[in-house]
Design a protein around this motif. Structure first.
Motif, PDB file in Angstrom:
ATOM      1  N   LEU A 305       4.865  10.874 -10.309  1.00  0.00           N
ATOM      2  CA  LEU A 305       4.494   9.704  -9.511  1.00  0.00           C
ATOM      3  C   LEU A 305       4.505   8.420 -10.332  1.00  0.00           C
ATOM      4  O   LEU A 305       3.757   8.299 -11.294  1.00  0.00           O
ATOM      5  CB  LEU A 305       3.085   9.878  -8.954  1.00  0.00           C
ATOM      6  N   PRO A 306       5.310   7.456  -9.940  1.00  0.00           N
ATOM      7  CA  PRO A 306       5.184   6.159 -10.599  1.00  0.00           C
ATOM      8  C   PRO A 306       3.935   5.446 -10.068  1.00  0.00           C
ATOM      9  O   PRO A 306       3.302   5.912  -9.133  1.00  0.00           O
ATOM     10  CB  PRO A 306       6.460   5.439 -10.167  1.00  0.00           C
ATOM     11  N   ARG A 307       3.598   4.343 -10.659  1.00  0.00           N
ATOM     12  CA  ARG A 307       2.394   3.603 -10.271  1.00  0.00           C
ATOM     13  C   ARG A 307       2.504   3.091  -8.827  1.00  0.00           C
ATOM     14  O   ARG A 307       3.468   2.408  -8.472  1.00  0.00           O
ATOM     15  CB  ARG A 307       2.255   2.435 -11.242  1.00  0.00           C
ATOM     16  N   LEU A 308       1.506   3.418  -8.009  1.00  0.00           N
ATOM     17  CA  LEU A 308       1.540   3.046  -6.589  1.00  0.00           C
ATOM     18  C   LEU A 308       0.850   1.708  -6.334  1.00  0.00           C
ATOM     19  O   LEU A 308      -0.133   1.370  -6.993  1.00  0.00           O
ATOM     20  CB  LEU A 308       0.837   4.115  -5.750  1.00  0.00           C
ATOM     21  N   LEU A 309       1.346   0.989  -5.339  1.00  0.00           N
ATOM     22  CA  LEU A 309       0.712  -0.258  -4.916  1.00  0.00           C
ATOM     23  C   LEU A 309      -0.383   0.019  -3.878  1.00  0.00           C
ATOM     24  O   LEU A 309      -1.419  -0.635  -3.844  1.00  0.00           O
ATOM     25  CB  LEU A 309       1.774  -1.189  -4.325  1.00  0.00           C
ATOM     26  N   ARG A 310      -0.107   0.957  -2.979  1.00  0.00           N
ATOM     27  CA  ARG A 310      -1.108   1.476  -2.055  1.00  0.00           C
ATOM     28  C   ARG A 310      -0.914   2.978  -2.023  1.00  0.00           C
ATOM     29  O   ARG A 310       0.155   3.461  -2.388  1.00  0.00           O
ATOM     30  CB  ARG A 310      -0.896   0.953  -0.628  1.00  0.00           C
ATOM     31  N   PHE A 311      -1.910   3.700  -1.536  1.00  0.00           N
ATOM     32  CA  PHE A 311      -1.792   5.153  -1.463  1.00  0.00           C
ATOM     33  C   PHE A 311      -1.252   5.501  -0.071  1.00  0.00           C
ATOM     34  O   PHE A 311      -1.929   5.303   0.934  1.00  0.00           O
ATOM     35  CB  PHE A 311      -3.158   5.782  -1.696  1.00  0.00           C
ATOM     36  N   PRO A 312       0.002   6.001  -0.001  1.00  0.00           N
ATOM     37  CA  PRO A 312       0.596   6.257   1.308  1.00  0.00           C
ATOM     38  C   PRO A 312       0.369   7.692   1.792  1.00  0.00           C
ATOM     39  O   PRO A 312       0.390   8.623   0.997  1.00  0.00           O
ATOM     40  CB  PRO A 312       2.095   6.040   1.047  1.00  0.00           C
ATOM     41  N   LEU A 313       0.143   7.829   3.091  1.00  0.00           N
ATOM     42  CA  LEU A 313       0.012   9.157   3.713  1.00  0.00           C
ATOM     43  C   LEU A 313       0.802   9.138   5.004  1.00  0.00           C
ATOM     44  O   LEU A 313       0.806   8.122   5.715  1.00  0.00           O
ATOM     45  CB  LEU A 313      -1.452   9.433   4.065  1.00  0.00           C
ATOM     46  N   LEU A 314       1.447  10.252   5.320  1.00  0.00           N
ATOM     47  CA  LEU A 314       2.030  10.401   6.658  1.00  0.00           C
ATOM     48  C   LEU A 314       1.121  11.341   7.424  1.00  0.00           C
ATOM     49  O   LEU A 314       0.895  12.484   7.009  1.00  0.00           O
ATOM     50  CB  LEU A 314       3.441  11.000   6.601  1.00  0.00           C
ATOM     51  N   ALA A 315       0.586  10.851   8.538  1.00  0.00           N
ATOM     52  CA  ALA A 315      -0.302  11.670   9.367  1.00  0.00           C
ATOM     53  C   ALA A 315       0.541  12.690  10.142  1.00  0.00           C
ATOM     54  O   ALA A 315       1.735  12.482  10.338  1.00  0.00           O
ATOM     55  CB  ALA A 315      -1.068  10.770  10.332  1.00  0.00           C
ATOM     56  N   PRO A 316      -0.102  13.784  10.589  1.00  0.00           N
ATOM     57  CA  PRO A 316       0.634  14.784  11.371  1.00  0.00           C
ATOM     58  C   PRO A 316       1.166  14.208  12.682  1.00  0.00           C
ATOM     59  O   PRO A 316       2.165  14.684  13.207  1.00  0.00           O
ATOM     60  CB  PRO A 316      -0.406  15.870  11.655  1.00  0.00           C
ATOM     61  N   SER A 317       0.501  13.188  13.221  1.00  0.00           N
ATOM     62  CA  SER A 317       0.958  12.589  14.481  1.00  0.00           C
ATOM     63  C   SER A 317       0.532  11.131  14.523  1.00  0.00           C
ATOM     64  O   SER A 317      -0.347  10.700  13.781  1.00  0.00           O
ATOM     65  CB  SER A 317       0.328  13.319  15.670  1.00  0.00           C
ATOM     66  N   GLU A 318       1.145  10.388  15.426  1.00  0.00           N
ATOM     67  CA  GLU A 318       0.786   8.983  15.594  1.00  0.00           C
ATOM     68  C   GLU A 318      -0.660   8.859  16.095  1.00  0.00           C
ATOM     69  O   GLU A 318      -1.400   7.976  15.679  1.00  0.00           O
ATOM     70  CB  GLU A 318       1.745   8.326  16.595  1.00  0.00           C
ATOM     71  N   GLU A 319      -1.018   9.775  16.976  1.00  0.00           N
ATOM     72  CA  GLU A 319      -2.354   9.740  17.563  1.00  0.00           C
ATOM     73  C   GLU A 319      -3.420   9.893  16.474  1.00  0.00           C
ATOM     74  O   GLU A 319      -4.391   9.140  16.416  1.00  0.00           O
ATOM     75  CB  GLU A 319      -2.431  10.863  18.614  1.00  0.00           C
ATOM     76  N   LEU A 320      -3.205  10.840  15.583  1.00  0.00           N
ATOM     77  CA  LEU A 320      -4.152  11.063  14.497  1.00  0.00           C
ATOM     78  C   LEU A 320      -4.136   9.886  13.514  1.00  0.00           C
ATOM     79  O   LEU A 320      -5.168   9.477  12.985  1.00  0.00           O
ATOM     80  CB  LEU A 320      -3.807  12.367  13.769  1.00  0.00           C
ATOM     81  N   ARG A 321      -2.986   9.328  13.275  1.00  0.00           N
ATOM     82  CA  ARG A 321      -2.884   8.168  12.396  1.00  0.00           C
ATOM     83  C   ARG A 321      -3.729   7.016  12.947  1.00  0.00           C
ATOM     84  O   ARG A 321      -4.495   6.385  12.221  1.00  0.00           O
ATOM     85  CB  ARG A 321      -1.412   7.744  12.273  1.00  0.00           C
ATOM     86  N   ARG A 323      -6.231   7.134  15.038  1.00  0.00           N
ATOM     87  CA  ARG A 323      -7.673   7.431  14.975  1.00  0.00           C
ATOM     88  C   ARG A 323      -8.174   7.278  13.543  1.00  0.00           C
ATOM     89  O   ARG A 323      -9.284   6.801  13.305  1.00  0.00           O
ATOM     90  CB  ARG A 323      -7.949   8.823  15.521  1.00  0.00           C
ATOM     91  N   ALA A 324      -7.357   7.679  12.575  1.00  0.00           N
ATOM     92  CA  ALA A 324      -7.752   7.542  11.170  1.00  0.00           C
ATOM     93  C   ALA A 324      -7.928   6.063  10.810  1.00  0.00           C
ATOM     94  O   ALA A 324      -8.897   5.673  10.156  1.00  0.00           O
ATOM     95  CB  ALA A 324      -6.713   8.192  10.267  1.00  0.00           C
ATOM     96  N   LEU A 325      -6.985   5.227  11.267  1.00  0.00           N
ATOM     97  CA  LEU A 325      -7.078   3.781  10.991  1.00  0.00           C
ATOM     98  C   LEU A 325      -8.377   3.209  11.534  1.00  0.00           C
ATOM     99  O   LEU A 325      -9.072   2.454  10.840  1.00  0.00           O
ATOM    100  CB  LEU A 325      -5.897   3.049  11.640  1.00  0.00           C
ATOM    101  N   ASP A 326      -8.706   3.562  12.780  1.00  0.00           N
ATOM    102  CA  ASP A 326      -9.944   3.071  13.391  1.00  0.00           C
ATOM    103  C   ASP A 326     -11.161   3.499  12.589  1.00  0.00           C
ATOM    104  O   ASP A 326     -12.023   2.690  12.269  1.00  0.00           O
ATOM    105  CB  ASP A 326     -10.082   3.613  14.822  1.00  0.00           C
TER     106      ASP A 326
END
Ligand SMILES: *Cc1c(COP(=O)(O)O)cnc(C)c1O
Length: 395
Positions: A305-321, A323-326
Motif C-alpha cells: 500500500l502506498p500512502r493514502l490520502l483517504r481510506f477508501p472502502l467499497l460497500a457491498p451495496s449502495e444502500e449500505l454505503r 446508511r454508513a455515510l449517514d
C-alpha cells in the motif's frame, strides 16, 4: 462536543520558516519541476505539450477515466482537445486496459493515469500498451505523494497539486514534472507562460492561521452546519488560464517534510477493519491489487500500500454505503462518497459527452459503492475504533 466534526481531509499548512532549505525532490534525476498555479493548470500544460509533441491531424484526443475529478475535463478542454472516457476495470479505480486499447485512435495524444486517493495507477501496463505509439502517459498524482514515476520514470509528465485536501497543502499551487528527455522540447513552451508571484507577506500568514484553525473539529463542525463549504457538490469549473507560480521552494520543502513526519495510522486502520472483508466490504489492499506500480512505490507503509490520502472502502451495496455515510456523519466523522457520480453525470458536463454513465458500468458501480474515511494527521486510534464499530453494526 455537540456538532464537532472530524474533517474528511486536509492537512495543516506548513510555516515557511525553519529548517534549512535543501530543495531536493525525490524525482529530480528523472524530471524537471515547473511550479504552476494549480494542479489543473499543470495537467492542462502537460496535455498541451503532448499535443505539440504528437502533431495529430484531427482534433487531439485525451483518454481519461470515466470516474474522476471534473478538473480533468477542464484541463483537456482548455487545450481544445477532446476528452475520451474509458471505464474502470473490475472493482478497482484503475483504467480498463482493454478499454484504453479500444479508445486509442490516430488522434490520441495522451492517456491520463490518475493515482486515486494515493493508490497508484497501473503505469507499467499502460506504458507497455502505449509503447512506441507516441501517445504520452501523464501521471496525475494530485492525490498521491510522492508520485510512482519518481522511482520508475514511466510517465512522460507528472502532475502535482498543493491545493486544500491534497497530500501537501500549501493553500493552492501545483507542479508539472517533465521527463528530462522532453525538457529541451518543453522548455520554450513553458517559458511563454505568464508568471504569478506568491508573496508570503502578512496576508498569507493570516490566511494560514485562519485556515489551520478551521481544520479543528469544533470549527469544521460549525462550517458544516452553516453549509459554507458547499459540501457534497461536485461541479465542473472551466479552466480560465495557465500561469506559472513563483511559489517559494522553501515552503514546498517544508510541506514535503511535514508530510513525511506527520501521523498516519494505516496499521491501526487495517487491523480495525480486517473483519469487514468477510461481510463484502473491499478495502484499500483489495483496490490496490490490480496495480503493479504499487509494488515499487517508495514510502511504503504496509506491504503493497502506498500512502493514502483517504481510506477508501467499497460497500457491498449502495444502500449500505448510504446508511454508513449517514451513521458516520451523525457520529461526527467526516465520511463521504467523494465525487458521487461518474463524469458524464456531473453538472455542467452532461452536454460534453455523447454517452451517459451507463456506458461505464464499472465506474458507475464504483461511484455507487465508494465510501472514503479520513486518515489525516488528526485522526486518532479512538476515531478509527469508532468508525470500525459503526460499520460493524450495519446489517
Ligand atoms: C485536485 C485534483 C486536480 C486539480 O488540482 P487543483 O490544484 O485543485 O487544480 C487534478 N486531478 C486530480 C486527480 C485531483 O484530485
Amino acid at each position: 462536543m455537540l456538532g464537532s466534526m472530524l474533517r474528511p481531509v486536509g492537512s495543516h499548512i506548513p510555516a515557511p520558516a525553519g529548517e534549512a532549505f535543501d530543495g531536493a525532490m525525490p524525482w529530480d534525476s528523472r524530471y524537471q519541476t515547473e511550479l504552476m498555479d494549480s494542479g489543473t493548470a499543470a495537467l492542462s500544460m502537460a496535455v498541451g505539450l503532448a499535443i505539440e509533441a504528437r502533431g495529430v491531424s484531427g482534433t487531439p484526443e485525451v483518454i481519461l477515466p470515466a470516474y474522476g475529478c471534473p478538473d480533468l475535463v477542464a484541463a483537456v478542454l482548455f487545450q481544445g482537445a477532446r476528452p475520451v472516457l474509458v471505464d474502470f476495470g473490475q472493482e478497482g479505480p484503475n483504467l480498463s486496459l482493454d478499454g484504453v486499447r479500444n479508445a486509442v485512435s490516430p488522434d490520441t495524444v495522451a492517456v491520463v493515469a490518475v493515482d486515486f486517493l494515493g493508490l497508484h495507477e497501473n503505469l507499467e501496463s499502460l506504458s507497455t500498451l502505449l509503447d512506441e505509439s507516441g501517445v504520452w502517459l501523464i501521471e496525475d498524482s494530485a492525490q498521491a505523494f510522492p508520485p510512482a514515476s519518481s522511482t520508475s520514470g514511466l510517465a512522460d509528465c507528472v502532475v502535482l497539486s498543493f491545493g486544500r485536501g491534497k497530500p501537501i497543502n500549501l493553500m493552492g499551487g501545483g507542479a508539472l514534472l517533465v521527463r528530462r528527455e522532453h525538457s529541451h522540447f518543453a522548455a520554450p513552451l513553458i517559458e511563454q507562460l505568464p508568471r504569478n508571484e506568491v508573496s508570503l507577506g502578512p496576508v498569507w500568514h493570516l490566511k494560514r492561521v485562519v485556515f489551520n484553525l478551521l481544520l479543528s473539529r469544533v470549527f469544521y463542525g460549525l462550517l458544516v452546519r452553516l453549509s459554507v463549504l458547499g459540501l457534497g457538490k461536485t461541479e465542473y469549473v472551466p479552466l480560465e488560464g495557465i500561469t506559472r507560480s513563483e511559489l517559494p521552494w522553501k515552503l514546498l520543502n517544508n510541506g514535503v517534510n511535514a508530510h513525511r513526519h506527520r501521523a498516519y495510522l494505516i496499521k491501526t486502520y487495517l487491523d480495525a477493519f480486517s473483519g469487514l472483508d468477510e461481510r463484502g466490504w473491499l478495502g484499500p489492499q483489495r483496490l490496490a491489487r490490480e496495480s503493479k506500480s504499487n509494488s515499487n512505490s517508495i514510502d511504503f507503509d504496509d506491504g503493497k500500500l502506498p500512502r493514502l490520502l483517504r481510506f477508501p472502502l467499497l460497500a457491498p451495496s449502495e444502500e449500505l454505503r448510504d446508511r454508513a455515510l449517514d451513521a458516520l456523519n451523525q457520529a461526527g466523522i467526516g465520511a463521504n462518497s467523494l465525487y458521487g457520480i461518474p463524469l458524464p453525470a456531473i453538472d455542467g458536463l452532461q452536454a460534453q459527452f455523447e454517452v451517459t454513465e451507463r456506458a461505464f458500468p464499472n465506474a458507475s458501480e464504483f461511484s455507487r459503492r465508494l465510501l472514503t474515511l479520513p486518515i489525516h494527521e488528526d485522526v486518532t486510534s479512538d476515531d478509527i475504533g469508532r468508525m470500525a464499530n459503526i460499520l460493524g453494526c450495519l446489517r
